[in-house]
Write an enzyme that holds these catalytic residues in place. Structure first.
Site, PDB file in Angstrom:
ATOM      1  N   GLN A   1      23.755  83.703  53.541  1.00  0.00           N
ATOM      2  CA  GLN A   1      23.558  83.980  54.970  1.00  0.00           C
ATOM      3  C   GLN A   1      23.541  85.472  55.272  1.00  0.00           C
ATOM      4  O   GLN A   1      23.126  85.873  56.361  1.00  0.00           O
ATOM      5  CB  GLN A   1      24.651  83.306  55.806  1.00  0.00           C
TER       6      GLN A   1
ATOM      7  N   HIS B   1      25.349  75.584  51.791  1.00  0.00           N
ATOM      8  CA  HIS B   1      24.575  76.837  51.870  1.00  0.00           C
ATOM      9  C   HIS B   1      24.269  77.377  50.470  1.00  0.00           C
ATOM     10  O   HIS B   1      23.195  77.931  50.227  1.00  0.00           O
ATOM     11  CB  HIS B   1      25.356  77.918  52.629  1.00  0.00           C
TER      12      HIS B   1
ATOM     13  N   CYS C   1      25.860  76.427  63.089  1.00  0.00           N
ATOM     14  CA  CYS C   1      25.705  77.333  61.956  1.00  0.00           C
ATOM     15  C   CYS C   1      25.217  78.673  62.483  1.00  0.00           C
ATOM     16  O   CYS C   1      24.316  78.719  63.332  1.00  0.00           O
ATOM     17  CB  CYS C   1      24.687  76.752  60.972  1.00  0.00           C
ATOM     18  N   LEU C   2      25.794  79.740  61.961  1.00  0.00           N
ATOM     19  CA  LEU C   2      25.389  81.075  62.402  1.00  0.00           C
ATOM     20  C   LEU C   2      23.919  81.333  62.074  1.00  0.00           C
ATOM     21  O   LEU C   2      23.279  82.156  62.730  1.00  0.00           O
ATOM     22  CB  LEU C   2      26.277  82.130  61.733  1.00  0.00           C
TER      23      LEU C   2
ATOM     24  N   HIS D   1      30.043  72.184  54.350  1.00  0.00           N
ATOM     25  CA  HIS D   1      28.967  72.921  55.032  1.00  0.00           C
ATOM     26  C   HIS D   1      28.680  74.231  54.288  1.00  0.00           C
ATOM     27  O   HIS D   1      27.507  74.583  54.056  1.00  0.00           O
ATOM     28  CB  HIS D   1      29.384  73.179  56.487  1.00  0.00           C
ATOM     29  N   GLU D   2      29.737  74.955  53.903  1.00  0.00           N
ATOM     30  CA  GLU D   2      29.540  76.253  53.232  1.00  0.00           C
ATOM     31  C   GLU D   2      28.974  76.070  51.828  1.00  0.00           C
ATOM     32  O   GLU D   2      28.087  76.825  51.409  1.00  0.00           O
ATOM     33  CB  GLU D   2      30.845  77.042  53.188  1.00  0.00           C
TER      34      GLU D   2
ATOM     35  N   GLY E   1      33.116  79.846  58.939  1.00  0.00           N
ATOM     36  CA  GLY E   1      32.853  80.066  57.527  1.00  0.00           C
ATOM     37  C   GLY E   1      31.574  80.864  57.402  1.00  0.00           C
ATOM     38  O   GLY E   1      30.815  80.994  58.374  1.00  0.00           O
TER      39      GLY E   1
HETATM   40 NI    NI Z   1      26.318  77.518  58.240  1.00  0.00          NI
END
Ligand code: NI
Length: 185
Positions: free
Chosen positions: A54, A150, A104-105, A146-147, A49
């Site tokens: 991000q 963000h 997480c990226l 999670h998304e 995701g």
């Molecule tokens: Ni993330």
């Protein structure tokens, strides 16, 4: 379309509440370009995701997708969802919890165990303004949470059990496959 640079932990934009997309922006070329970049970037770096903050865009847009993901081989396949102004609420009744060693990226190389509600009601809009309403259960529900976190300025490290935090190499070595995703009914 472009693969965008990804903001990392410490970048102030990751800690802001994202602005909602306004009515006049639905169906616009600008919004569609942002969505295309989110999808292309997520796929280029094997994310499950990706949320707009991000990629340094402070708006409430995120995408999720799992297709034989190399970063998360234990995840089921999940079709692409593009969500604008998403809101999650726990489903009424008892649906248990799900615990995943999340990554997480924006927090490269780290995993940590996060426990979340196993079932949520998703309300969102498509980029052209069509309503999305559905119940989501299991791994997809956890990824969605999670998304959406963000978009609220929250990262998985805020919610992970601090003692579960592990670098990726140690995760592969010491966290048994059967403990990477667990569901509690
Ligand atoms: Ni993330």
């Amino acid at each position: 379309m472009a693969v965008r640079r990804i903001a990392r932990l410490g970048e102030p934009g990751l800690r802001r509440v994202a602005s909602k997309i306004e009515a006049e922006q639905f169906g616009s070329a600008g919004l569609q370009a942002l969505v295309n970049d989110l999808i292309e970037t997520m796929r280029a770096v094997s994310g499950a995701g990706l949320a707009a903050p991000q990629i340094f865009e402070n708006v409430a847009v995120c995408v999720i997708e799992v297709k034989k993901n190399t970063r998360y081989p234990m995840f089921p396949e999940i079709p692409l969802s593009v969500l604008v102004n998403p809101v999650l609420t726990p489903l009424p009744g008892h649906h248990g919890s799900i615990a995943i060693f999340e990554g997480c990226l924006s927090v490269p190389g780290l995993r940590g165990r996060v426990v979340r509600p196993r079932a949520v009601q998703l309300s969102a809009l498509t980029p052209t303004g069509e309503p999305i309403e559905r119940q989501v259960i299991g791994v997809e529900a956890a990824i969605l949470q999670h998304e959406v976190d963000h978009l609220l300025g929250s990262l998985f490290v805020d919610k992970a059990d601090p003692r579960s935090l592990t670098f990726l190499e140690e995760f592969e070595q010491f966290v048994p496959v059967e403990e990477r995703v667990t569901e509690q009914l």
